[in-house]
Motif scaffolding. Structure first.
Motif, PDB file in Angstrom:
ATOM      1  N   UNK A 135      44.185   9.340  11.126  1.00 57.07           N
ATOM      2  CA  UNK A 135      42.937   9.325  10.382  1.00 57.07           C
ATOM      3  C   UNK A 135      43.053   8.229   9.257  1.00 57.07           C
ATOM      4  N   UNK A 136      44.307   8.469   8.604  1.00 51.53           N
ATOM      5  CA  UNK A 136      44.664   7.327   7.437  1.00 51.53           C
ATOM      6  C   UNK A 136      44.882   6.135   7.994  1.00 51.53           C
ATOM      7  N   UNK A 137      45.490   5.867   9.239  1.00 49.26           N
ATOM      8  CA  UNK A 137      45.653   4.499   9.872  1.00 49.26           C
ATOM      9  C   UNK A 137      44.354   3.913   9.999  1.00 49.26           C
ATOM     10  N   UNK A 138      43.269   4.768  10.720  1.00 51.99           N
ATOM     11  CA  UNK A 138      42.009   4.173  10.801  1.00 51.99           C
ATOM     12  C   UNK A 138      41.335   3.772   9.780  1.00 51.99           C
ATOM     13  N   UNK A 139      41.254   4.629   8.449  1.00 56.42           N
ATOM     14  CA  UNK A 139      40.871   4.379   7.260  1.00 56.42           C
ATOM     15  C   UNK A 139      41.449   3.163   6.659  1.00 56.42           C
ATOM     16  N   UNK A 140      42.652   3.003   6.883  1.00 56.99           N
ATOM     17  CA  UNK A 140      43.486   1.948   6.220  1.00 56.99           C
ATOM     18  C   UNK A 140      43.196   0.517   6.899  1.00 56.99           C
ATOM     19  N   UNK A 141      42.842   0.826   7.990  1.00 57.79           N
ATOM     20  CA  UNK A 141      42.322  -0.539   8.836  1.00 57.79           C
ATOM     21  C   UNK A 141      40.936  -0.829   8.408  1.00 57.79           C
ATOM     22  N   UNK A 142      40.039   0.042   8.300  1.00 55.69           N
ATOM     23  CA  UNK A 142      38.700  -0.036   7.854  1.00 55.69           C
ATOM     24  C   UNK A 142      38.462  -0.506   6.320  1.00 55.69           C
ATOM     25  N   UNK A 143      39.463  -0.141   5.542  1.00 50.67           N
ATOM     26  CA  UNK A 143      39.661  -0.602   4.264  1.00 50.67           C
ATOM     27  C   UNK A 143      40.119  -1.944   4.178  1.00 50.67           C
ATOM     28  N   UNK A 144      40.927  -2.343   5.035  1.00 52.49           N
ATOM     29  CA  UNK A 144      41.465  -3.561   4.974  1.00 52.49           C
ATOM     30  C   UNK A 144      40.416  -4.653   5.475  1.00 52.49           C
ATOM     31  N   UNK A 145      39.666  -4.315   6.335  1.00 54.40           N
ATOM     32  CA  UNK A 145      38.643  -5.127   6.915  1.00 54.40           C
ATOM     33  C   UNK A 145      37.556  -5.313   5.542  1.00 54.40           C
ATOM     34  N   UNK A 146      37.356  -4.192   5.386  1.00 48.00           N
ATOM     35  CA  UNK A 146      36.289  -4.361   3.889  1.00 48.00           C
ATOM     36  C   UNK A 146      36.826  -5.204   3.055  1.00 48.00           C
ATOM     37  N   UNK A 147      38.127  -5.016   2.480  1.00 53.85           N
ATOM     38  CA  UNK A 147      38.479  -5.977   1.547  1.00 53.85           C
ATOM     39  C   UNK A 147      38.603  -7.321   2.049  1.00 53.85           C
ATOM     40  N   UNK A 148      38.796  -7.560   3.313  1.00 52.26           N
ATOM     41  CA  UNK A 148      38.934  -8.996   3.947  1.00 52.26           C
ATOM     42  C   UNK A 148      37.224  -9.672   3.790  1.00 52.26           C
ATOM     43  N   UNK A 149      36.409  -8.582   4.047  1.00 58.16           N
ATOM     44  CA  UNK A 149      35.019  -9.100   4.018  1.00 58.16           C
ATOM     45  C   UNK A 149      34.519  -9.455   2.481  1.00 58.16           C
ATOM     46  N   UNK A 150      34.988  -8.607   1.652  1.00 63.10           N
ATOM     47  CA  UNK A 150      34.754  -9.004   0.309  1.00 63.10           C
ATOM     48  C   UNK A 150      35.318 -10.019  -0.426  1.00 63.10           C
ATOM     49  N   UNK A 151      36.715 -10.258  -0.022  1.00 63.06           N
ATOM     50  CA  UNK A 151      37.159 -11.408  -0.383  1.00 63.06           C
ATOM     51  C   UNK A 151      36.282 -12.707  -0.033  1.00 63.06           C
TER      52      UNK A 151
END
Length: 174
Positions: A135-151
């Protein structure tokens, strides 16, 4: 006659063995002694007829003395008693050994049950940690994608803002 054909030996024993003691043994003073009366008087020597005894090769004890038989019986009974005591002692020892073995086996089985229970608990905990990790790995992947989108959005906004500033400068609005 063959040795296996011998069934016994017969011999004469005087009814009063003490009448021949000077000739066959020691006197009361433990010194050899001869009494001439016994040899000179034939009636003295033959007054009591000798007894006929038979020795059998199958007999276990050759004795005309009852105390010797009693001693043999006592010795035999002592041997039998010791064997019985040893047998009882060995049985008790074997019983104690079986009890120790059973107690050790019971302790080992209790340890097996405890270790199996511990193993199941550890497997359950490992599964929970593994699930949490996924779950943490999936959440981390999702957060990285969101951070990339926000950047990307911030980068796009900066570009837009710079383009607006450039357009405003060109039109003299600033």
């Amino acid at each position: 006659m063959q040795p296996s054909e011998i069934s016994g030996i017969q011999y004469l024993v005087p009814s009063n063995p003490y009448s021949y003691s000077p000739h066959f043994g020691m006197s009361q003073s433990n010194k050899p002694a001869l009494e001439s009366k016994q040899f000179s008087d034939p009636a003295y020597n033959l007054s009591v007829p000798p007894q006929l005894h038979k020795i059998s090769p199958y007999s276990s004890c050759i004795s005309s003395n009852s105390t010797s038989d009693e001693a043999d019986e006592q010795q035999l009974s002592l041997i039998i008693e010791r064997k019985q005591r040893r047998m009882i002692s060995n049985r008790e020892s074997a019983r104690r050994s079986r009890m120790r073995k059973q107690r050790h086996l019971d302790e080992l089985w209790a340890q097996v049950v405890w270790l199996r229970n511990e193993n199941h608990q550890l497997i359950d905990r490992l599964n929970q940690v593994s699930d949490s990790h996924e779950k943490v790995l999936q959440e981390n992947t999702q957060l990285k994608e969101e951070a990339s989108e926000l950047r990307q959005m911030i980068s796009d906004m900066r570009l837009s803002l710079m383009n607006l500033e450039d357009v405003a400068l060109e039109h003299g609005l600033s």
